[in-house]
Design an enzyme around this catalytic site. Sequence first.
Site, PDB file in Angstrom:
ATOM      1  N   SER A  99       0.844  -1.195   0.000  1.00 22.07           N
ATOM      2  CA  SER A  99       0.000   0.000   0.000  1.00 22.07           C
ATOM      3  C   SER A  99       0.884   1.252   0.000  1.00 22.07           C
ATOM      4  CB  SER A  99      -0.968  -0.034   1.184  1.00 22.07           C
ATOM      5  OG  SER A  99      -1.972   0.942   1.040  1.00 22.07           O
ATOM      6  N   GLU A 226      -9.154  -4.612  -4.225  1.00 20.59           N
ATOM      7  CA  GLU A 226      -8.343  -3.552  -3.639  1.00 20.59           C
ATOM      8  C   GLU A 226      -9.176  -2.397  -3.089  1.00 20.59           C
ATOM      9  OE1 GLU A 226      -5.317  -3.553  -2.941  1.00 20.59           O
ATOM     10  OE2 GLU A 226      -4.201  -4.861  -4.305  1.00 20.59           O
TER      11      GLU A 226
END
EC number: 3.1.1.7
Length: 338
Positions: A99, A226
Site C-alpha cells: 500500500s 483492492e
Amino acid sequence: VPSPRPQNATVMVWIFGGGFAYGTSSLNVYDGRYLAQAEGAIVVSMNYRVGALGFLSLPGSPVPGNAGLFDQQLALRWVHGNIHRFGGNPQSVTLFGESAGSASVAPHLLSRHSQQFFQRAILQSGTLNAPWATVEDTEARRRAEALAQALGCPTDDDNELLNCLYARPPQEIVSKEGDVVIEPSIFRFPFVPVVDGHFIIDSPIVLLQQGIFKKTDLLLGVNRNEGSFFLIYGAPGFSKDHESLISREDFLENIPMIVPQGNEVSVDAIVLQYTDWLAQNDALKNRDAIEDIVGDYNVICPVVEMATRYAEFGNNVYFYFFNQRASNLPWPQWMGVI
C-alpha cells in the site's frame, strides 16, 4: 536474523503502509521472524514519520517536505553500511512494501540518492503514480496552510507559521490533519509525498515514461478486491456490518467521491464503463462495480502502468494477482480478497 546466524544472506527491507498517515513496523502482522526462518533471509523493518510530522510541505521554506522518505532513505543507508555485521549481504538487498509502503518503495527506485542502497524491489498494492500517493507543491502548500489555520497559526509568513507549529504538541497537530482535505473523498490522505524537485524530481508518471528509474528486477502485484477496505470508511451505502447493497442513487453519489478531481466528462465516462445497463438497479452489481472503480483507479491500473513502463525499458518484471481469501479474514464476505 535467522538462527544460526547466516553468512552473506539475502536481505529484505520492509516499509509498512497506512496511507502515509499512520502505522508502525512493530505490528504483529509485520513480524519478520517467520519470513526469516522460512527463507533464511535477514528481514529488516523501519519506522518513519507519517502524517504532517512526516509529509507536511511548505515549498521554499526550511520544511520542504518528504521527511518521511528521508527517514526511509537513512534506514537504507544504515542497512547498506551495517548489515554485514548481522550476516547479511549489502549487495543483495530487496526493498519491499505494501500500500503506502509500496508507494514508498517507488521514490527510492526513482531517486538517484537511494538507488545504491538496494538491488531489487517488490511493490504490493501501491505505487507512486497512483492518484493518492503524491501532490504537487501548490497543493502541498495549501494543505500546510489549512492545517496551520485549523490550529490558529498565522499563514502569511512561513517562519511564523512553522514556529507556531513547532510550539504545538504533536497530538494536537495530528488531531487536525483531517481538516486539510476540502472535498468528500474515498482513498485520499491529508499529507503525502510532494513533487519537490529533489527527492521526487518530476511527476512520477513523467519519470516512468522517460525511464528515469533504477534499472532492476521488479515484482509487483495486486489483490482481487483492492477497493473494498476503503469503502467502509464513509462511502454512501457501505458498511462492514451489512451486505452494502447499493442503490442506483448511491452508485452515482459515490463516483465523484472516488475521483474528486474529475470533471463531468470523466465522471460520465466512468458511469458508462462500469454500469451494467441491463441491470442498473441490481444492488449487488452496483456494490461490486463501485469496489472495482475504487480498486482499478487507485491501485490496479497504476501498478499495471508501472509494470508496463518498467518492462518497456528492458527490465525483468514479474506480476501477481492475488485471488485467495484468507480463512481467518475478519471482514465480511462481500469485501472479498483484500
